[in-house]
Design an enzyme around this catalytic site. Structure first.
Site, PDB file in Angstrom:
ATOM      1  CE1 TYR A   1      31.402  21.646  35.535  1.00 19.51           C
ATOM      2  CE2 TYR A   1      29.649  22.015  33.930  1.00 19.51           C
ATOM      3  CZ  TYR A   1      30.984  22.082  34.286  1.00 19.51           C
ATOM      4  OH  TYR A   1      31.907  22.597  33.396  1.00 19.51           O
TER       5      TYR A   1
ATOM      6  CB  SER B   1      31.003  30.408  33.364  1.00 19.22           C
ATOM      7  OG  SER B   1      29.699  29.969  33.519  1.00 19.22           O
TER       8      SER B   1
ATOM      9  CE  LYS C   1      32.057  25.395  35.379  1.00 19.64           C
ATOM     10  NZ  LYS C   1      33.369  25.950  35.746  1.00 19.64           N
TER      11      LYS C   1
ATOM     12  CB  SER D   1      47.837  19.779  36.181  1.00 23.48           C
ATOM     13  OG  SER D   1      46.459  19.565  36.445  1.00 23.48           O
TER      14      SER D   1
HETATM   15  N1  LIG Z   1      36.197  20.606  28.940  1.00 28.12           N
HETATM   16  C1  LIG Z   1      35.052  21.194  28.687  1.00 28.12           C
HETATM   17  O1  LIG Z   1      34.362  20.837  27.737  1.00 28.12           O
HETATM   18  C2  LIG Z   1      34.550  22.326  29.547  1.00 28.12           C
HETATM   19  C3  LIG Z   1      33.412  23.012  29.119  1.00 28.12           C
HETATM   20  C4  LIG Z   1      32.937  24.072  29.877  1.00 28.12           C
HETATM   21  C5  LIG Z   1      33.608  24.433  31.035  1.00 28.12           C
HETATM   22  N2  LIG Z   1      34.695  23.742  31.429  1.00 28.12           N
HETATM   23  C6  LIG Z   1      35.359  24.173  32.674  1.00 28.12           C
HETATM   24  O2  LIG Z   1      36.727  24.391  32.414  1.00 28.12           O
HETATM   25  C7  LIG Z   1      37.476  24.167  33.595  1.00 28.12           C
HETATM   26  C8  LIG Z   1      38.613  23.211  33.290  1.00 28.12           C
HETATM   27  O3  LIG Z   1      38.063  21.966  32.890  1.00 28.12           O
HETATM   28  P1  LIG Z   1      38.860  20.928  31.967  1.00 28.12           P
HETATM   29  O4  LIG Z   1      37.915  20.455  30.963  1.00 28.12           O
HETATM   30  O5  LIG Z   1      40.158  21.490  31.549  1.00 28.12           O
HETATM   31  O6  LIG Z   1      39.033  19.742  33.023  1.00 28.12           O
HETATM   32  P2  LIG Z   1      40.288  18.881  33.478  1.00 28.12           P
HETATM   33  O7  LIG Z   1      41.163  18.562  32.314  1.00 28.12           O
HETATM   34  O8  LIG Z   1      39.714  17.772  34.297  1.00 28.12           O
HETATM   35  O9  LIG Z   1      41.099  19.887  34.434  1.00 28.12           O
HETATM   36  C9  LIG Z   1      40.598  20.275  35.672  1.00 28.12           C
HETATM   37  C10 LIG Z   1      41.667  21.030  36.421  1.00 28.12           C
HETATM   38  O10 LIG Z   1      41.123  21.426  37.699  1.00 28.12           O
HETATM   39  C11 LIG Z   1      42.018  21.042  38.730  1.00 28.12           C
HETATM   40  N3  LIG Z   1      41.257  20.617  39.913  1.00 28.12           N
HETATM   41  C12 LIG Z   1      40.267  19.687  39.962  1.00 28.12           C
HETATM   42  N4  LIG Z   1      39.830  19.558  41.238  1.00 28.12           N
HETATM   43  C13 LIG Z   1      40.563  20.430  41.995  1.00 28.12           C
HETATM   44  C14 LIG Z   1      40.576  20.777  43.365  1.00 28.12           C
HETATM   45  N5  LIG Z   1      39.763  20.169  44.253  1.00 28.12           N
HETATM   46  N6  LIG Z   1      41.448  21.712  43.798  1.00 28.12           N
HETATM   47  C15 LIG Z   1      42.279  22.325  42.917  1.00 28.12           C
HETATM   48  N7  LIG Z   1      42.327  22.049  41.603  1.00 28.12           N
HETATM   49  C16 LIG Z   1      41.468  21.105  41.153  1.00 28.12           C
HETATM   50  C17 LIG Z   1      42.816  19.883  38.170  1.00 28.12           C
HETATM   51  O11 LIG Z   1      44.108  19.950  38.765  1.00 28.12           O
HETATM   52  P3  LIG Z   1      44.824  18.711  39.521  1.00 28.12           P
HETATM   53  O12 LIG Z   1      44.035  17.470  39.250  1.00 28.12           O
HETATM   54  O13 LIG Z   1      46.203  18.681  38.918  1.00 28.12           O
HETATM   55  O14 LIG Z   1      44.818  19.148  40.943  1.00 28.12           O
HETATM   56  C18 LIG Z   1      42.907  20.205  36.684  1.00 28.12           C
HETATM   57  O15 LIG Z   1      44.041  20.969  36.390  1.00 28.12           O
HETATM   58  C19 LIG Z   1      36.491  23.649  34.643  1.00 28.12           C
HETATM   59  O16 LIG Z   1      36.059  24.712  35.465  1.00 28.12           O
HETATM   60  C20 LIG Z   1      35.321  23.151  33.787  1.00 28.12           C
HETATM   61  O17 LIG Z   1      34.112  23.168  34.496  1.00 28.12           O
HETATM   62  C21 LIG Z   1      35.184  22.697  30.721  1.00 28.12           C
END
Ligand SMILES: NC(=O)c1ccc[n+]([C@@H]2O[C@H](COP(=O)([O-])OP(=O)(O)OC[C@H]3O[C@@H](n4cnc5c(N)ncnc54)[C@H](OP(=O)(O)O)[C@@H]3O)[C@@H](O)[C@H]2O)c1
Length: 282
Positions: A153, A139, A157, A21
């Site tokens: 967290y 990760s 990872k 999403s």
């Molecule tokens: N952004 C960064 O800098 C970064 C860096 C390293 C790793 N990551 C990793 O990348 C991934 C995506 O992060 P993002 O930054 O894109 O975050 P985000 O914009 O907050 O998106 C998180 C996504 O996970 C879904 N989600 C959250 N809780 C959930 C649950 N209980 N059940 C099912 N779906 C759930 C949400 O979907 P709904 O709310 O629509 O259900 C949303 O689509 C994560 O694993 C994060 O740890 C991110």
């Protein structure tokens, strides 16, 4: 060299993406659709997913592992098998480890490590039966460079990366590949959706710790908000998918994707800790 978008869909006909999403999951979905891949994308609330051609909205709550696996298997059967599964859904929880109720940490371990590993298990069973496919587990650089006040967290990872590493060896020669995808900070909704659970009263009385936490939070939000756009991560993933082999992908701004990993590899642990402490003002 610019690679043709047609190439992606010849290798990957169908894909399943959790957390499609917003943020990285949304960007991965857009990249795959642009490459002609048919995508099953999930959200806890499918109304948050935009309807478009070749896209199937799936309701999935990753907090419930058995139910999430059932949802995955139903989508897999509808798709006739997935060539690509991207375990992306995740959330942050920010708090002092000992001053946060353990149920918060338990839920985060459950969703982000145990249930993600469970979906990986389900995905690999199908891929191995067909002797083809790619599993991508999202990760983070946080698995190598732990952030203070996000201990669990970081642990989820690091655990996921360790799982991926073992799977790469196990799956060698099977036709199935595993990509350990480790982003640095990207400008997504992640910082906005980070949970900040209530802290035990003892913390409020600890002025030093309260000030440190505020400094760390400010540094964390600053890094997230100044990071590259999610499309940058999607382009990295696309290149890795086109390479078609197992491996670790570090992506993000230069010092997180290149300099940090270099330090992790060749620097001492104590140097790494000093850099982190300085960065977070500890
Ligand atoms: N952004 C960064 O800098 C970064 C860096 C390293 C790793 N990551 C990793 O990348 C991934 C995506 O992060 P993002 O930054 O894109 O975050 P985000 O914009 O907050 O998106 C998180 C996504 O996970 C879904 N989600 C959250 N809780 C959930 C649950 N209980 N059940 C099912 N779906 C759930 C949400 O979907 P709904 O709310 O629509 O259900 C949303 O689509 C994560 O694993 C994060 O740890 C991110």
């Amino acid at each position: 060299m610019r690679m043709s978008s047609a190439v992606l869909s010849t290798r990957y006909r169908t894909a399943f993406v959790t957390g499609a999403s917003t943020g990285l999951g949304h960007a991965f979905t857009e990249m795959l659709l642009a490459g002609g891949v048919e995508v099953w994308g999930t959200s806890r609330d499918p109304k948050r997913l935009t309807a478009r051609e070749k896209f199937h909205a799936v309701a999935l709550e990753l907090g419930d592992g058995a139910e999430a696996e059932n949802v995955f298997l139903a989508a897999e059967s509808a798709a006739g098998g997935f060539d690509l599964v991207i375990n992306n859904a995740g959330f942050g929880a920010f708090g002092a480890y000992a001053h946060t109720d353990f149920s918060v940490w338990e839920a985060q371990f459950g969703m982000m490590l145990v249930n993600t590993a469970r979906l990986s298990h389900a995905a690999l069973r199908g891929m191995l039966a067909r002797r083809r496919g790619a599993l991508v587990n999202i990760s983070s650089i946080a698995g190598e460079f732990g952030m203070p006040y996000q201990a669990v967290y970081n642990a989820t990872k690091a655990g996921l990366s360790a799982l991926n590493e073992s799977l790469m060896y196990e799956l060698h020669g099977t036709g199935v590949i595993v990509i350990d995808f480790r982003p640095g900070d990207y400008r997504t909704d992640f910082d906005g959706s980070v949970r900040r659970p209530p802290q035990a009263a003892a913390l409020a009385a600890d002025a030093v710790n309260t000030v440190r936490m505020a400094r760390v939070w400010a540094a964390f939000v600053g890094m997230m908000q100044s990071g590259p756009a999610p499309a940058h991560a999607a382009a990295s993933l696309r290149r890795a998918l086109l390479r078609g082999r197992s491996g670790t992908v570090r992506t993000g701004r230069f010092f997180q994707a290149v300099l940090g990993p270099f330090l992790a590899r060749f620097g001492s642990l104590s140097l790494r800790r000093r850099v982190q402490e300085k960065y977070f003002g500890l």
